[in-house]
Design a protein around this motif. Structure first.
Motif, PDB file in Angstrom:
ATOM      1  N   ALA A  22     187.717  88.845  45.672  1.00 43.95           N
ATOM      2  CA  ALA A  22     186.369  89.049  46.201  1.00 43.95           C
ATOM      3  C   ALA A  22     185.322  88.712  45.146  1.00 43.95           C
ATOM      4  O   ALA A  22     185.479  89.025  43.961  1.00 43.95           O
ATOM      5  CB  ALA A  22     186.197  90.502  46.650  1.00 43.95           C
ATOM      6  N   GLU A  23     184.271  88.055  45.591  1.00 46.84           N
ATOM      7  CA  GLU A  23     183.178  87.671  44.709  1.00 46.84           C
ATOM      8  C   GLU A  23     181.847  88.040  45.352  1.00 46.84           C
ATOM      9  O   GLU A  23     181.719  88.066  46.571  1.00 46.84           O
ATOM     10  CB  GLU A  23     183.190  86.164  44.442  1.00 46.84           C
ATOM     11  N   SER A  24     180.869  88.316  44.515  1.00 49.32           N
ATOM     12  CA  SER A  24     179.479  88.563  44.971  1.00 49.32           C
ATOM     13  C   SER A  24     179.369  89.612  46.081  1.00 49.32           C
ATOM     14  O   SER A  24     178.896  89.303  47.161  1.00 49.32           O
ATOM     15  CB  SER A  24     178.841  87.243  45.430  1.00 49.32           C
ATOM     16  N   PRO A  25     179.786  90.842  45.878  1.00 52.76           N
ATOM     17  CA  PRO A  25     180.270  91.375  44.601  1.00 52.76           C
ATOM     18  C   PRO A  25     181.789  91.360  44.508  1.00 52.76           C
ATOM     19  O   PRO A  25     182.477  91.174  45.513  1.00 52.76           O
ATOM     20  CB  PRO A  25     179.749  92.823  44.642  1.00 52.76           C
ATOM     21  N   ASP A  26     182.288  91.588  43.308  1.00 49.22           N
ATOM     22  CA  ASP A  26     183.719  91.788  43.143  1.00 49.22           C
ATOM     23  C   ASP A  26     184.091  93.160  43.702  1.00 49.22           C
ATOM     24  O   ASP A  26     183.223  93.975  44.030  1.00 49.22           O
ATOM     25  CB  ASP A  26     184.128  91.675  41.669  1.00 49.22           C
ATOM     26  N   LEU A  27     185.365  93.410  43.841  1.00 52.91           N
ATOM     27  CA  LEU A  27     185.822  94.611  44.544  1.00 52.91           C
ATOM     28  C   LEU A  27     185.332  95.902  43.900  1.00 52.91           C
ATOM     29  O   LEU A  27     184.815  96.794  44.580  1.00 52.91           O
ATOM     30  CB  LEU A  27     187.355  94.605  44.627  1.00 52.91           C
ATOM     31  N   LEU A  28     185.491  96.017  42.600  1.00 47.49           N
ATOM     32  CA  LEU A  28     185.111  97.264  41.932  1.00 47.49           C
ATOM     33  C   LEU A  28     183.602  97.481  41.971  1.00 47.49           C
ATOM     34  O   LEU A  28     183.135  98.613  42.100  1.00 47.49           O
ATOM     35  CB  LEU A  28     185.635  97.266  40.495  1.00 47.49           C
ATOM     36  N   VAL A 170     186.948  92.031  54.544  1.00 50.41           N
ATOM     37  CA  VAL A 170     187.251  93.419  54.182  1.00 50.41           C
ATOM     38  C   VAL A 170     186.041  94.074  53.536  1.00 50.41           C
ATOM     39  O   VAL A 170     185.631  95.177  53.929  1.00 50.41           O
ATOM     40  CB  VAL A 170     188.463  93.484  53.235  1.00 50.41           C
ATOM     41  N   THR A 171     185.442  93.417  52.554  1.00 52.56           N
ATOM     42  CA  THR A 171     184.336  94.040  51.834  1.00 52.56           C
ATOM     43  C   THR A 171     183.131  94.264  52.743  1.00 52.56           C
ATOM     44  O   THR A 171     182.463  95.302  52.651  1.00 52.56           O
ATOM     45  CB  THR A 171     183.924  93.194  50.612  1.00 52.56           C
ATOM     46  N   GLU A 172     182.840  93.315  53.640  1.00 46.82           N
ATOM     47  CA  GLU A 172     181.698  93.496  54.535  1.00 46.82           C
ATOM     48  C   GLU A 172     181.947  94.612  55.547  1.00 46.82           C
ATOM     49  O   GLU A 172     181.023  95.334  55.922  1.00 46.82           O
ATOM     50  CB  GLU A 172     181.375  92.178  55.241  1.00 46.82           C
ATOM     51  N   THR A 173     183.193  94.753  55.988  1.00 50.23           N
ATOM     52  CA  THR A 173     183.518  95.850  56.899  1.00 50.23           C
ATOM     53  C   THR A 173     183.367  97.195  56.199  1.00 50.23           C
ATOM     54  O   THR A 173     182.773  98.135  56.751  1.00 50.23           O
ATOM     55  CB  THR A 173     184.951  95.702  57.438  1.00 50.23           C
ATOM     56  N   ARG A 244     182.861  79.889  55.984  1.00 51.57           N
ATOM     57  CA  ARG A 244     182.950  80.828  54.863  1.00 51.57           C
ATOM     58  C   ARG A 244     184.221  80.432  54.093  1.00 51.57           C
ATOM     59  O   ARG A 244     185.248  81.097  54.200  1.00 51.57           O
ATOM     60  CB  ARG A 244     183.046  82.267  55.370  1.00 51.57           C
ATOM     61  N   PRO A 245     184.164  79.361  53.325  1.00 55.13           N
ATOM     62  CA  PRO A 245     185.387  78.832  52.697  1.00 55.13           C
ATOM     63  C   PRO A 245     186.057  79.847  51.778  1.00 55.13           C
ATOM     64  O   PRO A 245     185.406  80.716  51.195  1.00 55.13           O
ATOM     65  CB  PRO A 245     184.885  77.620  51.902  1.00 55.13           C
ATOM     66  N   TRP A 246     187.355  79.717  51.642  1.00 51.34           N
ATOM     67  CA  TRP A 246     188.131  80.565  50.740  1.00 51.34           C
ATOM     68  C   TRP A 246     187.903  80.103  49.301  1.00 51.34           C
ATOM     69  O   TRP A 246     187.943  78.914  49.001  1.00 51.34           O
ATOM     70  CB  TRP A 246     189.617  80.482  51.081  1.00 51.34           C
ATOM     71  N   ASN A 247     187.675  81.055  48.406  1.00 49.30           N
ATOM     72  CA  ASN A 247     187.406  80.755  47.001  1.00 49.30           C
ATOM     73  C   ASN A 247     186.265  79.743  46.862  1.00 49.30           C
ATOM     74  O   ASN A 247     186.242  78.934  45.938  1.00 49.30           O
ATOM     75  CB  ASN A 247     188.666  80.228  46.301  1.00 49.30           C
TER      76      ASN A 247
END
Length: 256
Positions: A22-28, A170-173, A244-247
């Motif tokens: 995950a980027e922008s933001p990263d998971l943590l 996942v992060t947006e959910t 929403r391309p991967w990486n």
């Protein structure tokens, strides 16, 4: 702070591996910014053994609040409904029993990946482990928790389907839940977040010009649309992989 618990069952762990990208933001950073406290994740947490079991028992006893329960991997109900194909280490208790009990305590329940959502690859073929999803068995509502299950929020299981899931899905959910914006209206008929499931892989495909002119690839590596001869399901698969391309750049169709 919202407490999040992540458990893995029948699957490969690929959704967790994807999530780490995950980027922008990263998971943590996401967890910190959204006010999410990660109670436990099998790959990210230091606690193990009796420490983890005590934490799970604390949730069931009502001593620890469980705001978000994330399940990765299919629920293995075999043999003969006992769930003993997957015993949680050190407990002697099938994973399906832990998940059922924890889901009763959770404010929100999230199935991460197609295995947790519908049974996925784990349930494919002869399905010798009697694998199923949390609230779906394939396309049919039911699964481990039953078609009428609702979490403490009064909402159904959120199915972040994908194999693996895009980290942003996942992060947006999770961010939507943390902000109090999530509702069942945000999900499609299969319980998937509409922010990505209302799209088709076909949308934004770099081969769309070939599709329009019926210029079809015949062999692997050919230029051209891959639907007619190569089995591409982009016009049917619900995801935003090409917008929403991967990486930042990749997708299945871009990779041929």
């Amino acid at each position: 702070m919202l407490n999040l618990l992540w458990l893995q069952s029948g699957g490969c762990g690929g959704c967790s591996m994807s999530l780490l990208n995950a980027e922008s933001p990263d998971l943590l950073s996401l967890f910190e910014n959204a006010g999410i406290n990660l109670l436990w994740h099998p790959s990210l947490s230091e606690a193990s053994g009796h420490e983890c079991i005590e934490m799970l028992e604390g949730i069931l006893a009502g001593d620890i609040a469980l705001d978000i329960l994330c399940i990765e991997g299919a629920m293995m109900t075999g043999p003969m409904g006992t769930g003993k194909f997957h015993i949680m280490g050190g407990t002697g208790k099938p994973m399906i029993e832990w998940v059922q009990a924890l889901a009763e305590k959770a404010i929100h329940t999230v199935a991460v990946g197609s295995c947790a959502a519908y049974g996925g690859i784990t349930a494919a073929g002869s399905n010798d482990t009697d694998a199923t999803g949390l609230q779906y068995d394939g396309e049919m509502r039911g699964g481990l928790l039953g078609k009428d299950f609702v979490s403490g929020s009064g909402q159904q299981v959120v199915n972040i389907a994908g194999c693996p899931t895009h980290p942003d899905w996942v992060t947006e959910t999770l961010m939507s839940i943390a902000l109090g914006e999530h509702q069942d209206d945000n999900l499609d008929k299969f319980g998937r977040p509409r922010m990505y499931a209302d799209h088709l892989v076909h949308h934004g495909c770099s081969r769309n010009e070939f599709y329009e002119y019926k210029a079809s690839a015949v062999d692997m590596g050919d230029r051209g649309c891959m639907m007619e001869n190569m089995g591409c399901k982009g016009t049917q698969a619900h995801a935003d992989c090409n917008t929403r391309p991967w990486n930042g750049q990749g997708s299945c169709t871009n990779g041929g």
